[in-house]
Design a protein around this motif. Sequence first.
Motif, short mmCIF file in Angstrom:
data_model
loop_
_atom_site.label_atom_id
_atom_site.label_comp_id
_atom_site.label_asym_id
_atom_site.label_seq_id
_atom_site.Cartn_x
_atom_site.Cartn_y
_atom_site.Cartn_z
N GLY A 1 0.80 -1.23 0.00
CA GLY A 1 0.00 0.00 0.00
C GLY A 1 0.83 1.27 0.00
O GLY A 1 0.36 2.32 -0.43
N ALA B 1 -6.02 0.03 -4.80
CA ALA B 1 -5.44 1.31 -4.41
C ALA B 1 -6.48 2.40 -4.57
O ALA B 1 -7.18 2.46 -5.58
CB ALA B 1 -4.21 1.62 -5.25
N ARG C 1 -7.39 -0.23 -0.08
CA ARG C 1 -8.68 -0.34 0.61
C ARG C 1 -9.33 -1.66 0.23
O ARG C 1 -9.38 -2.02 -0.95
CB ARG C 1 -9.63 0.79 0.20
CG ARG C 1 -9.09 2.18 0.40
CD ARG C 1 -9.12 2.59 1.86
NE ARG C 1 -8.59 3.93 2.07
CZ ARG C 1 -7.33 4.20 2.38
NH1 ARG C 1 -6.44 3.25 2.48
NH2 ARG C 1 -6.93 5.44 2.58
N CYS D 1 -7.70 -1.14 5.61
CA CYS D 1 -6.90 -0.14 4.91
C CYS D 1 -5.42 -0.30 5.22
O CYS D 1 -5.05 -0.50 6.38
CB CYS D 1 -7.32 1.27 5.31
SG CYS D 1 -9.04 1.62 4.98
N ARG E 1 -2.50 3.24 0.71
CA ARG E 1 -3.53 3.57 -0.29
C ARG E 1 -4.40 2.38 -0.67
O ARG E 1 -5.30 2.51 -1.50
CB ARG E 1 -2.90 4.20 -1.52
CG ARG E 1 -1.86 3.38 -2.19
CD ARG E 1 -1.07 4.21 -3.21
NE ARG E 1 -0.08 3.38 -3.83
CZ ARG E 1 -0.14 2.97 -5.08
NH1 ARG E 1 -1.11 3.34 -5.87
NH2 ARG E 1 0.80 2.19 -5.56
#
Length: 188
Positions: free
Chosen positions: A141, A187, A170, A165, A168
């Motif tokens: 992420g 992302a 999710r 999360c 970036r």
Amino acid sequence: MRVIAGKFRSRPLRALRDLDIRPTSDRLRETLFDVLTAGNPQALEGSIWIDLFAGTGAVGIEALSRGAATVYFVESSKRAVEVIRENLKSLGIDGGFQVLQQESARAVAALERQQVKANFIFLDPPYQLQQEYAKALEALGGGSLLSERALVIAEHDKRFDPGECFGRLRRTRRLAQGDASLSFYRAG
């Protein structure tokens, strides 16, 4: 254990015994690839994959069978790496892959230095190593491995939630089957 569909459909894959490796079941692999190709059987054509904690290589080999251009198999166990190589050889796969015998964090850093941009990243650490999910998902992420529309898929015990999360990334979907679940991340 076998290849589910594609070029190598129904071909057997070698499994590992006596190691703490739990291959993704044929049924769960079939579900995963049905989700990825829903409405578009050519969805994987030319894609770039990273199979983190690859074990026997079954998921990455399935991706190659269904048209992936390149798969990076990441596995720290020497015996598991030998099985991945044996499975690739038994299917006559001699290109379109790289086997990295490294811990996942080191491999992610190495692939970033090579400027790899993955379309799909599958991670399946041993279920009891729950901290590895957060470490890998945080690295992904916050890193540069993901292509613009990349999808990260984590296989985990259905009683464990790896989180929503990571940088970036999710979670967009969670799918349970038997004792296992798949969490899908994009992302954002």
